[in-house]
Design an enzyme around this catalytic site. Sequence first.
Site, PDB file in Angstrom:
ATOM      1  N   ASP A   1      -0.683 -11.405  49.960  1.00 15.49           N
ATOM      2  CA  ASP A   1      -0.494 -11.174  51.389  1.00 15.49           C
ATOM      3  C   ASP A   1      -1.656 -11.702  52.221  1.00 15.49           C
ATOM      4  OD1 ASP A   1       1.864  -9.975  50.713  1.00 15.49           O
ATOM      5  OD2 ASP A   1       1.559  -8.224  51.985  1.00 15.49           O
TER       6      ASP A   1
ATOM      7  N   SER B   1      -0.745  -4.522  57.621  1.00 18.51           N
ATOM      8  CA  SER B   1      -1.469  -4.483  56.366  1.00 18.51           C
ATOM      9  C   SER B   1      -2.057  -3.096  56.185  1.00 18.51           C
ATOM     10  CB  SER B   1      -2.598  -5.516  56.403  1.00 18.51           C
ATOM     11  OG  SER B   1      -3.555  -5.239  55.409  1.00 18.51           O
TER      12      SER B   1
END
Length: 563
Positions: free
Chosen positions: A78, A469
Amino acid sequence: MKSDSVKKGIERAPHRALFKAMGYTDEEIGRPLVGIANAFNEVIPGHVHLDKVVDSVKAGVYMAGGTPMEFGVIGVCDGIAMNHVGMKYSLGSRELIADSIEVMATAHGFDALVMVPNCDKIVPGMLMAAARLDIPTIVVSGGPMLAGYHPKKGKVDLISVFEAVGAVRSGKMSEAELCEIEDAACPTCGSCSGMFTANSMNCLTEAIGLGLPGNGTIPAVMAARFRLAKRAGQQIVRLIQEGITPSKIMTPQAFGNALAVDMALGCSTNTVLHLTAIAEEAGVEIDLNRINEISGKTPHLCSLSPGGAHHLEDLDRAGGIQAVMKILAEAGKIDLDAMTATGKSVGENLAGVTVLDSSVIRPVAEPYHQQGGLAVLFGNLAPEGCVVKQSAVRDEMLRHKGPARVFDSEEAATEAILAEKIVKGDVVVIRYEGPKGGPGMREMLTPTSAIAGMGLDAHVALITDGRFSGGTRGAAIGHISPEAMQGGPMAAVREGDTIEIDIPAKQLTLQVGDDEIQERLGGWTAPAPKITRGYMARYAQTVSSASRGAVVTGTCTKEGETA
């Protein structure tokens, strides 16, 4: 054995011949066949060492009398995929991972699985597959990386780098200082060192009971990580013999335990998205109101990066997830009868466990916050709910009212933030980034880190139908459902509208009358899809709302509609 379907009897002679082509002996073929789902690659720092972890798992399987058979699983980093088109593919990879493991395990008749993931979507994807297949399964993560060290900043991690970019753009830091932090932030292999999504999910895997004690916190570079992998390889053979499958472990009580640990740790908001998806595969319902209920009675006991100064290595030294569960159990917040992959109950696992550092794992009577790390908000802007990591929000931002600054993409919002067009008091609105609109529900780490790096996290909120996140901090509210692409109220927000955030009251309100909202939506038309071919185009047509875990729910028809 389940593997008899590929190896037993005269009719399976061709199958055995194919196994022998790979060097397997009759003795190995006759043993339980254990599939090893290995997410190793040379792209993700959390996965670059998984080949060695898998070697340890295989050794354990052989020691216990099984035959390990390794196969590969994809993974997305990510951090590397962040703030460009790659992030659109990250959440969608979760479904591909679950589907591919289902295919491999079913096609080859494995008796059991050991799953070896580490990072964000790989862990929940594997857990979804475990629930779906319901054959004996243990998950062994690759473990967290160690925190970095900077002479002036002290401990640093990946989020330090993201936030430093905002500091450079606002003139608060030089590019030379940014380079120093960049070089120091990620010193070892492993999942990024704070309580970000990867570590959150690895810790919750242990809390659910599908990972052995230590799975969530033992650092990637420690020998203990490889000993854990060998024990997992041995234990999976015992689970086959005892008939312990995920359905006996992934119960409503186990998910309740995971949510309690989630709140005590202050985990990533992504855990809401993933736990609901995993629970659906397990046939367990997780209502978003249930999350608020558990959060309301579970204190926040650990303050880990990005909300605090500690990292996973500190939590491990303090006793790890078992110590957190022991504290919660003593307060009556853990179901001790839940079965685990050890073959024992949670209560049996916790016997003799103690907290080794109460500054890292605080007593229930002295929490960082009286309520858990996450909260689900509702209101006319989020009728189906939205999520905030309340433990990472400054006290002065728990209640906030300000004008909407509306952007139809992450890029447009980030450009405005870095150009200093966002001022104190604003509420940044980023829409058309949901599961369908993104597609893929991108993480908004770049804009939130820019806000924090520019010193605005005490003054500016950000709301989105995308997600965040685990490294995000500040008044960042995501997963707004229904999303703008579905014609949710987010699509009706206009520049300058007043938005009120009241996290203690669990409310998110667009201060526009219901009739006005409906009138605006009546003249609304959905924008053109951002991706029109390939996997993510199909994903956008079949994915559910974030409030349901953004799971794929249907199939594509020729007309591109959901069947």
